[in-house]
Each structure stands twice: as structure tokens, then as C-alpha cells.
Design an enzyme around this catalytic site. Sequence first.
Site, PDB file in Angstrom:
ATOM      1  N   HIS A  17      50.123 -31.105   3.892  1.00  0.00           N
ATOM      2  CA  HIS A  17      50.910 -30.528   4.984  1.00  0.00           C
ATOM      3  C   HIS A  17      50.774 -31.366   6.243  1.00  0.00           C
ATOM      4  O   HIS A  17      50.104 -32.405   6.241  1.00  0.00           O
ATOM      5  CB  HIS A  17      50.544 -29.056   5.206  1.00  0.00           C
ATOM      6  CG  HIS A  17      49.095 -28.812   5.500  1.00  0.00           C
ATOM      7  ND1 HIS A  17      48.507 -29.201   6.689  1.00  0.00           N
ATOM      8  CD2 HIS A  17      48.106 -28.242   4.775  1.00  0.00           C
ATOM      9  CE1 HIS A  17      47.235 -28.849   6.686  1.00  0.00           C
ATOM     10  NE2 HIS A  17      46.956 -28.275   5.522  1.00  0.00           N
ATOM     11  N   LYS A 297      46.459 -24.586   3.856  1.00  0.00           N
ATOM     12  CA  LYS A 297      47.026 -24.050   2.626  1.00  0.00           C
ATOM     13  C   LYS A 297      46.569 -22.611   2.414  1.00  0.00           C
ATOM     14  O   LYS A 297      47.355 -21.728   2.122  1.00  0.00           O
ATOM     15  CB  LYS A 297      46.582 -24.919   1.455  1.00  0.00           C
ATOM     16  CG  LYS A 297      47.104 -24.418   0.135  1.00  0.00           C
ATOM     17  CD  LYS A 297      46.534 -25.279  -0.967  1.00  0.00           C
ATOM     18  CE  LYS A 297      46.934 -24.833  -2.333  1.00  0.00           C
ATOM     19  NZ  LYS A 297      46.600 -23.550  -2.771  1.00  0.00           N
TER      20      LYS A 297
HETATM   21  N1  MSP Z   1      37.846 -33.196   1.296  1.00  0.00           N
HETATM   22  C1  MSP Z   1      37.326 -32.814   2.550  1.00  0.00           C
HETATM   23  C2  MSP Z   1      37.021 -34.010   3.423  1.00  0.00           C
HETATM   24  C3  MSP Z   1      36.082 -35.009   2.827  1.00  0.00           C
HETATM   25  S1  MSP Z   1      35.906 -36.397   3.843  1.00  0.00           S
HETATM   26  C4  MSP Z   1      34.627 -37.221   3.245  1.00  0.00           C
HETATM   27  C5  MSP Z   1      38.345 -31.949   3.274  1.00  0.00           C
HETATM   28  N2  MSP Z   1      39.615 -32.042   2.850  1.00  0.00           N
HETATM   29  S2  MSP Z   1      40.856 -31.257   3.486  1.00  0.00           S
HETATM   30  O1  MSP Z   1      41.967 -31.506   2.601  1.00  0.00           O
HETATM   31  O2  MSP Z   1      40.529 -29.914   3.749  1.00  0.00           O
HETATM   32  O3  MSP Z   1      41.174 -32.017   4.827  1.00  0.00           O
HETATM   33  C6  MSP Z   1      40.559 -31.655   6.048  1.00  0.00           C
HETATM   34  C7  MSP Z   1      41.093 -32.571   7.122  1.00  0.00           C
HETATM   35  O4  MSP Z   1      42.531 -32.534   7.140  1.00  0.00           O
HETATM   36  C8  MSP Z   1      40.703 -32.194   8.544  1.00  0.00           C
HETATM   37  O5  MSP Z   1      39.422 -32.651   8.906  1.00  0.00           O
HETATM   38  C9  MSP Z   1      41.794 -32.886   9.320  1.00  0.00           C
HETATM   39  O6  MSP Z   1      41.559 -34.258   9.351  1.00  0.00           O
HETATM   40  C10 MSP Z   1      43.017 -32.621   8.464  1.00  0.00           C
HETATM   41  N3  MSP Z   1      43.646 -31.346   8.811  1.00  0.00           N
HETATM   42  C11 MSP Z   1      43.888 -30.303   7.955  1.00  0.00           C
HETATM   43  N4  MSP Z   1      44.549 -29.338   8.635  1.00  0.00           N
HETATM   44  C12 MSP Z   1      44.739 -29.704   9.906  1.00  0.00           C
HETATM   45  C13 MSP Z   1      45.361 -29.112  11.021  1.00  0.00           C
HETATM   46  N5  MSP Z   1      45.963 -27.944  10.976  1.00  0.00           N
HETATM   47  N6  MSP Z   1      45.332 -29.799  12.187  1.00  0.00           N
HETATM   48  C14 MSP Z   1      44.714 -31.010  12.295  1.00  0.00           C
HETATM   49  N7  MSP Z   1      44.131 -31.585  11.265  1.00  0.00           N
HETATM   50  C15 MSP Z   1      44.136 -30.983  10.035  1.00  0.00           C
HETATM   51  O7  MSP Z   1      37.975 -31.273   4.203  1.00  0.00           O
END
Ligand code: MSP
Length: 495
Positions: A17, A297
Site C-alpha cells: 500500500h 493492511k
Molecule cells: N518486515 C518488517 C520490517 C523488517 S526490516 C528489517 C515490517 N514490514 S512491514 O511490511 O510491516 O513494513 C513496515 C514499514 O512499512 C514501516 O516501517 C514503514 O517503513 C512502512 N509503512 C507501512 N505503513 C506505513 C504508513 N502508513 N505510513 C508510513 N510508513 C508506513 O515491519
Amino acid sequence: MSFYVTTPIYYVNGEPHLGHAYTTIAADILARHHRQRGEDVFFLTGTDEFGEPVAQEAEREGVTPRELGDRYAPRFKELAAKVNASNDFFIRTTDEGHMKRVQEVVQRVYDNGHVYEGTYEGWYCPRCADFKTESEILDGNKCPIHKIELTREKQDNWFFRLSTFQEPLERLYDERPDFVIPEFRRNEALAFIRQGLRDVSLSRPTLKWGVPVPWDPDQVIYVWFDALLNYYTALGYGREGEDLTDRFWPPFHILAKDILKFHAVYWPAFLMAAEIEVPERLFIHGYLLMEGHKMSKSLGNVLDPDTVIETFGADALRYYCFREVSFGQDGQISPAGFESRYETELANEYGNLANRTLSMVGRYRDGVVPEAEVEPELAAAFAGVADDVRALLDEAELTQALDRIWGLVRRLNQYVEETRPWDLAKQSDERLDPVLYGLAEGLRATTLLLHPYMPDATGRLLDALGEDSRELAEFGSRGGGQRLGELAPLFPKLQ
Ligand code: MSP
């Protein structure tokens, strides 16, 4: 000079997303900016495919975790391409090269005496892949982030002696006050460290999905350690036949506040345990919010990036996110906000400035930029801006840097209004030459600064301005004499 920038690797448990796109774009802007400075750049993004966050979703859907990865990893890869990310490699933690190197590093940590066998009991969130302390838990047994019920877990597994790194971490934070930025995030991480560190699980029982523990086949490596290590393993195999570790390590990490603890506490400690240099820096950004909620999500309020890109274009998306929300803070985004910035700033302020400048040079000087001196009042507006932008981007201050650059766009528009080139032309006033030169040169310098933010539109404009290079250039460093080309509207009116 080398510059190694990373995004978190994203879980393959659902469609990407806009929140994911946001971090990828941020890292891309920095990568492109450092390339403009002539630095040796490596930009890494990818997917996190092990652990419960993926295994549980697979179970729910009745597929294997590997199938889920094979379904969603390409979607994340496509998204990176769609937002125009210039990543040098896309890592998947299921890559052989990654798994092998993870085992090597974990073995080293074990050999160095930082691992022991033990039992852990506590409240566990499978979405976070993290244990929660009593004080964090909501309503008796709910995850404070995902609001789902926590499971009570008791595990026999391998532990990493995080507690022994309390002092080294405090020293690190002390010696390098900008290790974690912005400062309020640094303080948060430091407070967490100071409150006392407990050892953490390094492994999970094998029925879970993960990289096998090298000395104990009944266990797999806890997903967070395998995931964090992606930043290190990728340099080992991300470019065919070459080990890039010495060339690019240590990294500059970009991530959001949700995973601060893992990156700012566990990760440097683990690297110390493995005798690997800690990261150069961590920039922690906030959340993009839709109607007050984090896009995610599990909370189900996701703005589909494909639709946004179809409507506004990748450049506009890249611009809007960093203009609207101050990078580092949480901030609201909305379709109405997109539309309004698109029209007023991109189409009217920047797009019109470009078209006006090209058409006036076309009309009054047969399409050739006059050779002249810049007028001091315009030169003053540009003085120091490129240096400020560099300094701000060194701190990953994407919004402040964009503000400075946008100030130039506005100044150039104002210059058109003040000087009224159409009147100068009518009166055959000699001032028309310096004015047209100043506009063309100002547009070039400004557009080069904007290039990392909006690579497509600025690339087309630079071509029309007869500028082949994309390197940063000082205002006034190129004389006149270029023949200008055609330019289709940079930001056409929305349907
Ligand atoms: N897989 C782990 C990260 C491992 S890194 C060694 C994870 N994945 S995640 O799919 O949940 O991604 C999280 C990251 O996605 C956040 O830290 C950010 O970088 C990004 N974001 C997800 N949603 C977001 C928002 N609504 N706004 C800004 N960033 C967002 O955690």
C-alpha cells in the site's frame, strides 16, 4: 564517497500500500540526490518472507508461506518500479544467498559467546512477531498496535544476550548523538535502553517458517534477526560476482517508528556481537494517515497506490507525500489534498513556469537562450540554496529541502510578474536578455534540485532546456546559447 541507503523489507502477507511506497520513495530521493553529487550509491529494498506474520496469513488462506511470498514479492517489486525507485537490488529473505549469510553471522555471534539456551514465557503478538511487556498490553491481552488477542507463549529456545550490550549501546548513543534522527526518536530509543535491556529470543521452534539455526536443526532463527540481517547479506550477493560489503557498509537506514526498537536497539547490539560496524544512521519517519488512521493492511484503510499513480502520476505522488507531510512526523493525506497540490503547485506554479519560460524564449529569441549576466536580485534568491539543500538532505530532511527548492519556483514566478518580459519585448528593452537568461538558468538549477523528487517530469524539462547532465549545478554556472526544445505539459489538467 559511498552512500548505502535501505528501506525496511516488507512483509509478504498482503498487497503493498501507499505506506510502503512512501518509505521506498524517501530512500529513492536520497539515493538519487547522492548520485547527483557523483557519489557511489547502493540502494536496497525488498521483502521479508519468514516468520509468523507471513506463516499465519498463509495458513488463513490455505497456501504455503512460500506461495504467499511468490505471490506478493513480485507485487512489491512492481510497486518499486511504478514509483520509479532506482533500487540497485531487491532482496527476498528466501534467497539462498541471504539465508547462507544469515547463518554465518548468527554462527559468529554464537561463537563469540553471546547466545545461550533458555525458556521464555510471555504475551506474544504474531503480527508484530514480538513479545509484549505487561505494561504495553491493552485490555488484559490485546496487542497495542494491532488490537488483536495476544497468545501466551512458552518457548525453549536460544537467547541473544542483549542485556550485555546495554552499556555499549549507551556509549554509542552518547558518542554519536545523531545515530538516530530525528532527535525525539533518538530520545525514545535511548529511554528504552536506559530502562534496562532483557535478553531476547534468537530462535523459535522449527515448525515455524524460517532460516535454520546452524548448530540446532530443531530451531529456526527468529524472524527479526534474519530480517535485519538483510541489510548486510544483500551486499554479499546483490551484484553478480562481487562482494560489495567493504565498498558500501555501513548503511543509512530509513524506516518508520513502528520498528524503531528493532533497528535502534536490537540491531546495533547484534552487529556489535558479530563484530560488524554499526549503521551510519537511522532516520525514523512517521505514518501517513488516512482519516486519522495509519494505513495498514490489518486495519483495512489502504489507499491503493496503483489508483493514485494512474490518477496523479508517480512524480505527483512522490512530490505530494513529502510536501504535504513533514518527513519525520505523522501526517494526514487525502485525495482532495492530492488534487489541490497537483493543480496549484505542480500544474500552475511549476508546470506554467516551465511552459512560460520556454515559450517566451521561443517567441522573443527564436528559441535560443540569450547570453547575458543574471540580475543580482535573482542571483540573491539562489545564493546558498543548493548548499542548504545538500545539508538538509544529509539529515534526510526531505520536506524542509523541498520547501527550500519550492521557494525558488515561487521566486522565479514572482520574477516573471515583476519584470513582465512581454512588456520588455514590446519596448525592445535590453533588459529582456538578462531576464530570459535568468529564467532559463533559474529553471535549470531549480529543476536539477527537484530531480530526485520527480525524476520523470524534471527529466523531460531538462531535456527541453538542453541540459544532458543530471548532476547538481550552481545557478549561473551555465551560460546561454542553448536551443530549447519542445515540452508537452508537465502536469496536464486532471480529468
Ligand atoms: N518486515 C518488517 C520490517 C523488517 S526490516 C528489517 C515490517 N514490514 S512491514 O511490511 O510491516 O513494513 C513496515 C514499514 O512499512 C514501516 O516501517 C514503514 O517503513 C512502512 N509503512 C507501512 N505503513 C506505513 C504508513 N502508513 N505510513 C508510513 N510508513 C508506513 O515491519
